[in-house]
Design a protein around this motif. Structure first.
Motif, PDB file in Angstrom:
ATOM      1  N   THR A   8       0.826  -1.207   0.000  1.00  0.00           N
ATOM      2  CA  THR A   8       0.000   0.000   0.000  1.00  0.00           C
ATOM      3  C   THR A   8       0.857   1.253   0.000  1.00  0.00           C
ATOM      4  O   THR A   8       0.345   2.362   0.082  1.00  0.00           O
ATOM      5  CB  THR A   8      -0.917   0.029   1.227  1.00  0.00           C
ATOM      6  OG1 THR A   8      -0.094  -0.130   2.366  1.00  0.00           O
ATOM      7  CG2 THR A   8      -1.955  -1.061   1.155  1.00  0.00           C
TER       8      THR A   8
ATOM      9  N   ARG B  91     -13.675  18.805 -15.168  1.00  0.00           N
ATOM     10  CA  ARG B  91     -12.664  17.928 -14.572  1.00  0.00           C
ATOM     11  C   ARG B  91     -13.320  16.759 -13.863  1.00  0.00           C
ATOM     12  O   ARG B  91     -12.855  15.630 -13.952  1.00  0.00           O
ATOM     13  CB  ARG B  91     -11.796  18.719 -13.609  1.00  0.00           C
ATOM     14  CG  ARG B  91     -10.777  19.587 -14.311  1.00  0.00           C
ATOM     15  CD  ARG B  91      -9.573  19.843 -13.440  1.00  0.00           C
ATOM     16  NE  ARG B  91      -9.869  20.712 -12.312  1.00  0.00           N
ATOM     17  CZ  ARG B  91      -9.885  22.043 -12.406  1.00  0.00           C
ATOM     18  NH1 ARG B  91      -9.637  22.622 -13.552  1.00  0.00           N
ATOM     19  NH2 ARG B  91     -10.155  22.761 -11.348  1.00  0.00           N
ATOM     20  N   ARG B  95     -12.910  12.671 -14.894  1.00  0.00           N
ATOM     21  CA  ARG B  95     -12.509  11.586 -13.998  1.00  0.00           C
ATOM     22  C   ARG B  95     -13.282  10.317 -14.295  1.00  0.00           C
ATOM     23  O   ARG B  95     -12.825   9.223 -14.013  1.00  0.00           O
ATOM     24  CB  ARG B  95     -12.765  11.991 -12.538  1.00  0.00           C
ATOM     25  CG  ARG B  95     -11.728  12.957 -12.054  1.00  0.00           C
ATOM     26  CD  ARG B  95     -12.133  13.596 -10.770  1.00  0.00           C
ATOM     27  NE  ARG B  95     -11.493  14.918 -10.736  1.00  0.00           N
ATOM     28  CZ  ARG B  95     -11.622  15.794  -9.766  1.00  0.00           C
ATOM     29  NH1 ARG B  95     -12.392  15.520  -8.731  1.00  0.00           N
ATOM     30  NH2 ARG B  95     -11.009  16.935  -9.821  1.00  0.00           N
ATOM     31  N   SER B 118      -1.093   8.266 -12.178  1.00  0.00           N
ATOM     32  CA  SER B 118      -1.609   9.540 -12.680  1.00  0.00           C
ATOM     33  C   SER B 118      -3.083   9.414 -13.057  1.00  0.00           C
ATOM     34  O   SER B 118      -3.779  10.420 -13.173  1.00  0.00           O
ATOM     35  CB  SER B 118      -0.765  10.047 -13.857  1.00  0.00           C
ATOM     36  OG  SER B 118      -0.899   9.209 -14.971  1.00  0.00           O
ATOM     37  N   GLY B 119      -3.583   8.179 -13.199  1.00  0.00           N
ATOM     38  CA  GLY B 119      -5.014   7.994 -13.404  1.00  0.00           C
ATOM     39  C   GLY B 119      -5.833   8.439 -12.203  1.00  0.00           C
ATOM     40  O   GLY B 119      -7.043   8.678 -12.319  1.00  0.00           O
ATOM     41  N   LEU B 121      -5.139  11.202 -10.472  1.00  0.00           N
ATOM     42  CA  LEU B 121      -4.880  12.626 -10.210  1.00  0.00           C
ATOM     43  C   LEU B 121      -6.152  13.401  -9.891  1.00  0.00           C
ATOM     44  O   LEU B 121      -6.142  14.310  -9.074  1.00  0.00           O
ATOM     45  CB  LEU B 121      -4.194  13.274 -11.424  1.00  0.00           C
ATOM     46  CG  LEU B 121      -2.706  12.977 -11.554  1.00  0.00           C
ATOM     47  CD1 LEU B 121      -2.171  13.542 -12.851  1.00  0.00           C
ATOM     48  CD2 LEU B 121      -1.948  13.559 -10.366  1.00  0.00           C
ATOM     49  N   GLY B 122      -7.256  13.016 -10.563  1.00  0.00           N
ATOM     50  CA  GLY B 122      -8.503  13.742 -10.348  1.00  0.00           C
ATOM     51  C   GLY B 122      -8.999  13.662  -8.917  1.00  0.00           C
ATOM     52  O   GLY B 122      -9.775  14.516  -8.491  1.00  0.00           O
ATOM     53  N   VAL B 124      -6.880  13.230  -6.071  1.00  0.00           N
ATOM     54  CA  VAL B 124      -5.923  13.557  -5.007  1.00  0.00           C
ATOM     55  C   VAL B 124      -5.601  15.053  -5.060  1.00  0.00           C
ATOM     56  O   VAL B 124      -5.808  15.709  -6.083  1.00  0.00           O
ATOM     57  CB  VAL B 124      -4.612  12.739  -5.103  1.00  0.00           C
ATOM     58  CG1 VAL B 124      -4.899  11.258  -5.010  1.00  0.00           C
ATOM     59  CG2 VAL B 124      -3.868  13.060  -6.386  1.00  0.00           C
ATOM     60  N   SER B 125      -5.074  15.561  -3.955  1.00  0.00           N
ATOM     61  CA  SER B 125      -4.768  16.985  -3.889  1.00  0.00           C
ATOM     62  C   SER B 125      -3.525  17.295  -4.720  1.00  0.00           C
ATOM     63  O   SER B 125      -2.761  16.399  -5.093  1.00  0.00           O
ATOM     64  CB  SER B 125      -4.513  17.394  -2.447  1.00  0.00           C
ATOM     65  OG  SER B 125      -3.299  16.842  -2.021  1.00  0.00           O
ATOM     66  N   PHE B 126      -3.318  18.575  -4.977  1.00  0.00           N
ATOM     67  CA  PHE B 126      -2.136  19.003  -5.719  1.00  0.00           C
ATOM     68  C   PHE B 126      -0.866  18.585  -4.988  1.00  0.00           C
ATOM     69  O   PHE B 126       0.075  18.075  -5.581  1.00  0.00           O
ATOM     70  CB  PHE B 126      -2.157  20.516  -5.897  1.00  0.00           C
ATOM     71  CG  PHE B 126      -0.864  21.064  -6.437  1.00  0.00           C
ATOM     72  CD1 PHE B 126      -0.542  20.892  -7.768  1.00  0.00           C
ATOM     73  CD2 PHE B 126       0.026  21.715  -5.607  1.00  0.00           C
ATOM     74  CE1 PHE B 126       0.653  21.365  -8.274  1.00  0.00           C
ATOM     75  CE2 PHE B 126       1.229  22.189  -6.105  1.00  0.00           C
ATOM     76  CZ  PHE B 126       1.536  22.021  -7.440  1.00  0.00           C
ATOM     77  N   SER B 129      -0.084  14.972  -5.376  1.00  0.00           N
ATOM     78  CA  SER B 129       0.436  14.623  -6.693  1.00  0.00           C
ATOM     79  C   SER B 129       1.850  15.149  -6.862  1.00  0.00           C
ATOM     80  O   SER B 129       2.663  14.556  -7.548  1.00  0.00           O
ATOM     81  CB  SER B 129      -0.481  15.152  -7.798  1.00  0.00           C
ATOM     82  OG  SER B 129      -0.698  16.538  -7.657  1.00  0.00           O
ATOM     83  N   PHE B 130       2.164  16.265  -6.199  1.00  0.00           N
ATOM     84  CA  PHE B 130       3.496  16.842  -6.286  1.00  0.00           C
ATOM     85  C   PHE B 130       4.517  15.965  -5.557  1.00  0.00           C
ATOM     86  O   PHE B 130       5.591  15.700  -6.049  1.00  0.00           O
ATOM     87  CB  PHE B 130       3.489  18.244  -5.687  1.00  0.00           C
ATOM     88  CG  PHE B 130       4.796  18.967  -5.834  1.00  0.00           C
ATOM     89  CD1 PHE B 130       5.208  19.404  -7.083  1.00  0.00           C
ATOM     90  CD2 PHE B 130       5.595  19.199  -4.738  1.00  0.00           C
ATOM     91  CE1 PHE B 130       6.418  20.057  -7.232  1.00  0.00           C
ATOM     92  CE2 PHE B 130       6.807  19.853  -4.885  1.00  0.00           C
ATOM     93  CZ  PHE B 130       7.209  20.280  -6.136  1.00  0.00           C
ATOM     94  N   ARG B 132       4.015  12.846  -4.796  1.00  0.00           N
ATOM     95  CA  ARG B 132       3.798  11.448  -5.190  1.00  0.00           C
ATOM     96  C   ARG B 132       3.333  10.576  -4.012  1.00  0.00           C
ATOM     97  O   ARG B 132       3.638   9.401  -3.959  1.00  0.00           O
ATOM     98  CB  ARG B 132       5.063  10.826  -5.785  1.00  0.00           C
ATOM     99  CG  ARG B 132       5.781  11.674  -6.817  1.00  0.00           C
ATOM    100  CD  ARG B 132       5.067  11.653  -8.151  1.00  0.00           C
ATOM    101  NE  ARG B 132       5.921  12.162  -9.222  1.00  0.00           N
ATOM    102  CZ  ARG B 132       5.853  13.419  -9.687  1.00  0.00           C
ATOM    103  NH1 ARG B 132       5.008  14.278  -9.191  1.00  0.00           N
ATOM    104  NH2 ARG B 132       6.648  13.795 -10.673  1.00  0.00           N
ATOM    105  N   ARG B 133       2.645  11.193  -3.037  1.00  0.00           N
ATOM    106  CA  ARG B 133       2.111  10.383  -1.923  1.00  0.00           C
ATOM    107  C   ARG B 133       0.638  10.129  -2.176  1.00  0.00           C
ATOM    108  O   ARG B 133      -0.202  10.960  -1.818  1.00  0.00           O
ATOM    109  CB  ARG B 133       2.274  11.125  -0.596  1.00  0.00           C
ATOM    110  CG  ARG B 133       3.682  11.621  -0.353  1.00  0.00           C
ATOM    111  CD  ARG B 133       4.364  10.795   0.699  1.00  0.00           C
ATOM    112  NE  ARG B 133       5.801  10.929   0.526  1.00  0.00           N
ATOM    113  CZ  ARG B 133       6.672  10.857   1.523  1.00  0.00           C
ATOM    114  NH1 ARG B 133       6.263  10.661   2.738  1.00  0.00           N
ATOM    115  NH2 ARG B 133       7.954  10.959   1.280  1.00  0.00           N
ATOM    116  N   ALA B 136      -3.193   4.915   0.285  1.00  0.00           N
ATOM    117  CA  ALA B 136      -2.789   3.507   0.337  1.00  0.00           C
ATOM    118  C   ALA B 136      -3.618   2.660  -0.619  1.00  0.00           C
ATOM    119  O   ALA B 136      -3.085   1.790  -1.324  1.00  0.00           O
ATOM    120  CB  ALA B 136      -2.920   2.992   1.767  1.00  0.00           C
TER     121      ALA B 136
ATOM    122  N   THR C 192      -7.461  12.741 -17.638  1.00  0.00           N
ATOM    123  CA  THR C 192      -7.788  12.006 -16.409  1.00  0.00           C
ATOM    124  C   THR C 192      -8.574  12.880 -15.449  1.00  0.00           C
ATOM    125  O   THR C 192      -8.962  12.430 -14.381  1.00  0.00           O
ATOM    126  CB  THR C 192      -6.519  11.538 -15.661  1.00  0.00           C
ATOM    127  OG1 THR C 192      -5.814  12.708 -15.216  1.00  0.00           O
ATOM    128  CG2 THR C 192      -5.630  10.704 -16.538  1.00  0.00           C
TER     129      THR C 192
END
Lengths: 266, 277, 280
Positions: A8, B91, B95, B118-119, B121-122, B124-126, B129-130, B132-133, B136, C192
């Motif tokens: 995870t 947006r 998604r 990256s699928g 991204l819609g 998760v927060s900016f 994504s920045f 990469r966390r 889970a 996406t």
């Protein structure tokens, strides 16, 4: 997509190879930052006072004072003249030096000597060179002209040498095979290949010289830089603002011109 | 995710999954790429969109998620008209739509895992994504997805180190990570060799069936279209020239869509396709 | 250019049997005239420049003597001066490094602002471009002159000057890279449902990363050279000591400072070239 015993957590692989190495780099960077900032003796109070002073300075720069436009124009013209004349001198003198610094044309000792000259010359900032010429020839545009000419020679010779080294060997061999002498080889096989690029480089250098001509005046080598430096030391900030705007305009214009000519040449 | 198919089925009784009505696209130069295209998708099925180059296939697919702005008409995805959405709602709608591209369109300098994730991204927060966390659950799903598309163990490879077929698998994984209500697939096999092309088509079909996701597939290769689609839509000069089940695709229809040619060699039965594969 | 062989052709087609022209010219008369006009214009401009500068040619007569004299006064280098310029030398490198680091941070948003495909609208694009031009057109030394008037003389002004000049340099090249970035991945990430900034970070930033790192390292190496003279306007670094030594006519110290600058600049150039080679 059956739910399985999948992890995870996933961490992107580090740019530096391993995670440990990345952390080491980050820590090293932090240590460097702390060390460098601490050695600079930055006075926080003075730095903060700077903001107030910046506002004051800015207020005094606005509106820019163009009333002494004659002085401004004289400085700008002088800068432009220095740039033009220096480019001409640079182009002429760079040809022998460039040929001497080309590995595929010059004999080894000549090549090494020319390269050493180029490396040394490139290292020193125009302002350093200018101050020496000021010591030798006194204040004024002659020192500036010589500075720009010298750095142009070095720069253009380096570019020319690289262009010559990149020419295709075939035509050189072909001309040599006809029994041509050294200069005939140069004229018939090297010049046609190198010329178009060299014209582009020379125009780029003219543009660079215009930019550099604005700074050699800081040490008294003439041009608009001298006018600017003087206005700063007299706290004549509204005139300085006018000069800065004029410099920005001239440099932007020079760059636009040089870009245009070079795309046309291509 | 398990409950999704039932929901979609019940919904289909009330309204189509996707309903396109008189969709028109005129490009700034005056080219009429789409001219009053209308059709509906009522159940999860794989629909192949065929037609010659310039017939408007790519424009059609790109209008549906508004990578290309339609000039007029409506696109109902469930109850939302995509054409009328503002930037933020668009947006949200995107998604729900997964897209697979001809040139894979992976971010080549990122890892396979980053491309798959990256699928998400819609949702998760900016900041996430920045840094990469990703959550889970997303990470676990991404590992499962890699397994499903046959790329287990390649999560830390860079996308530009993969073969064409592998890259398209990443592209498929990225689209399916969105858990989409609709799959848009733009010439998925045009950059691949014939064998890989068939494997990729089979994978897309299988995944569309597993998720009960309708898929709209632009495809040049008529034989592949017949082999893997349930339904064919033929576009000709921006208009729907044919819309029907695969079985109804006759040489006469193909002549209408593409122009005169000997089509008897092209048309093959599905069973034949499967055995030869 | 296309019509170059016209003269020969005319002779042949005129039916003159096997009478080839005796003169061959590379250019048509018209080309020759335009070429010469260009040369004449350039020559005139240069002649005007040289004459208008009022050069005292007499100065040149003993220039070589003076140069030799200066050389003799410089030799031998006074190595005892070396320890006292180590700290300013380190400061020079700090100015270059910290200035470049600050420039990188500001150049990324500026690049996105100044790139046609990522800027918000015409106004933001024009703003971005204007900032680029202003930053790039003013030389580091002149920025130094300006900043010395703000936080006062010292390395802080130098750092600010280096950063102010480098922001535009970096942002211009990164903005070009953004404009040339592959559309495909950007489209895919937009599809996406990612937000605008997410698209920038996930689809565009990785594509421009090599350019960003390459130009940063390259600019750092230029900045080391620039920092060596910032002291001339009071903005910190070894330039202060060099300038002072020159003004005191302490030529043997000047030579030491010059040699040290030579070593540092060449070393930084080598480091920069090595890093750039590794990342490409």
């Amino acid at each position: 997509m059956s739910a399985g015993p999948y992890p995870t957590v996933w961490r992107a692989p580090s740019f530096f190879g391993t995670r440990a190495r990345q952390q080491a780099v980050v820590i090293a960077a932090l240590i460097y930052l702390i060390w460098s900032v601490s050695t600079l003796h930055i006075d926080a109070r003075r730095a903060l006072a700077g903001f107030a002073r910046a506002a004051d300075l800015f207020a005094r720069m606005i509106p820019p004072d163009f009333s002494r436009w004659e002085l401004l124009l004289k400085g700008m013209t002088e800068s432009l003249q220095m740039a033009l004349a220096a480019t001409l001198a640079g182009v002429l003198l760079s040809i022998p030096l460039g040929i001497a610094a080309a590995r595929n044309l010059a004999p080894r000792p000549v090549y090494l000597a020319a390269r050493a000259l180029i490396v040394t010359g490139r290292t020193f900032h125009e302002v350093i060179i200018a101050i020496f010429f000021v010591k030798l020839f006194g204040f004024g545009p002659v020192a500036g002209l010589l500075t720009l000419a010298l750095s142009s020679v070095i720069f253009l010779a380096k570019m020319l040498a690289e262009d010559i080294e990149n020419v295709r060997a075939g035509p050189i061999e072909a001309v040599r095979a006809t029994g041509a002498g050294f200069w005939q080889v140069v004229v018939y096989s090297v010049v046609p290949q190198v010329l178009p690029r060299s014209v582009g480089t020379a125009i780029y250098r003219l543009d660079a010289n215009v930019r550099h001509s604005t700074i050699v005046g800081i040490v008294g080598a003439g041009g608009i830089g001298q006018t600017l430096s003087a206005s700063f030391s007299r706290y004549d900030y509204d005139f300085a603002a006018a000069i800065l705007l004029a410099i920005i305009a001239l440099v932007a214009l020079g760059e636009w011109f040089s870009d245009r000519v070079r795309t046309k040449l291509r | 995710m398990a409950a999704a198919p039932e929901e979609k089925q019940t919904e289909s009784l009330e309204r189509p999954l996707l309903a396109i009505d008189s969709l028109t696209k005129v490009y700034p130069g005056g080219t009429r790429a789409l001219d009053g295209v209308s059709f509906a998708i009522r159940r999860p099925e794989v629909i192949a969109v065929i037609g010659s180059s310039g017939a408007g296939k790519s424009t059609l697919i790109r209008c549906i998620n508004r990578l290309v702005e339609p000039t007029s008409g409506s696109i109902l995805l469930g109850a939302t008209d995509i054409v009328r959405l503002g930037a933020k709602d668009l947006r949200q709608a995107r998604r729900r739509i997964g897209m697979i591209f001809q040139e894979f369109n992976l971010v080549e300098r990122l890892t396979v895992m980053e491309n798959i994730l990256s699928g998400r991204l819609g949702s998760v927060s900016f900041l996430a994504s920045f840094t990469r966390r990703y959550p889970a659950a997303d990470v676990a799903n991404a590992y499962a997805m890699l397994d499903r598309v046959g790329l287990a163990g390649l999560h830390d490879s860079r996308a530009d180190a993969l073969s064409g077929g592998q890259r398209q698998r990443v592209g498929i994984g990225r689209a399916l990570m969105q858990n989409p209500d609709l799959l848009l697939v733009d010439e998925p096999t045009a950059s691949l060799d014939p064998k890989t092309a068939r494997q990729i088509m089979r994978l897309i079909r299988a995944l569309a069936e597993e998720g009960a996701t309708p898929a709209l597939v632009n495809i040049h290769d008529v034989a592949l279209a017949q082999g893997f689609a349930d339904r064919i839509i033929g576009l000709k000069a921006g208009k729907v020239a044919f819309d029907g089940p695969v079985a109804e695709l006759t040489p006469a229809v193909l002549t209408d869509i593409y122009g005169a040619e000997d089509w008897s060699q092209t048309i093959r039965r599905e069973s034949e396709e499967e055995t030869s594969a | 250019m296309v019509q170059r062989p016209r003269a020969d052709k005319a002779a042949v087609s005129a039916g003159v049997q096997k009478r080839y022209p005796e003169v061959w010219r590379r250019h048509t008369p018209r080309e020759t005239v335009t070429n010469w006009l260009w040369v004449a214009a350039v020559a005139l401009a240069c002649a005007w420049s040289v004459s208008a500068l009022d050069i005292e040619w007499a100065f040149f007569k003993d220039a070589h003597e003076q140069a030799i004299d200066l050389g003799q006064r410089m030799w031998p280098p006074r190595w005892s001066y070396l320890p006292s310029i180590v700290a300013p030398l380190v400061e020079t490198i700090h100015i270059a490094t910290l200035g470049t680091a600050i420039a990188v941070v500001f150049s990324i948003p500026l690049a996105f602002l100044a790139a046609r495909n990522t800027t918000a609208n015409g106004f933001t694009w024009a703003l971005g471009r204007a900032l680029l031009v202003a930053s790039r057109s003013v030389n580091t030394v002149i920025w130094g002159l300006l900043f010395v008037a703000i936080p006062g003389p010292g390395p802080l002004a130098g750092i600010a000057a280096v950063a102010a000049r480098s922001v535009g340099f970096l942002a211009k090249l990164v903005a070009e890279a953004i404009e040339e970035a592959d559309r495909g991945p950007i489209e895919a990430i937009e599809a996406t449902g990612a937000g605008t900034f997410q698209t920038y970070v996930v689809a565009i930033l990785p594509q421009v990363m090599p350019v960003l790192i390459g130009t940063t390292v390259y600019r750092w190496d230029i900045n080391v050279r620039e920092s060596s003279v910032l002291g001339f306007v009071g903005a910190g670094g070894i330039g202060i000591y060099l300038y002072a030594s020159i003004n005191q006519f302490a030529w043997q110290q000047v030579l030491v400072a010059l040699l040290v600058i030579l070593v540092v600049v060449i070393a930084s150039e080598a480091v920069s070239a090595w890093i750039r080679e590794r990342i490409s």
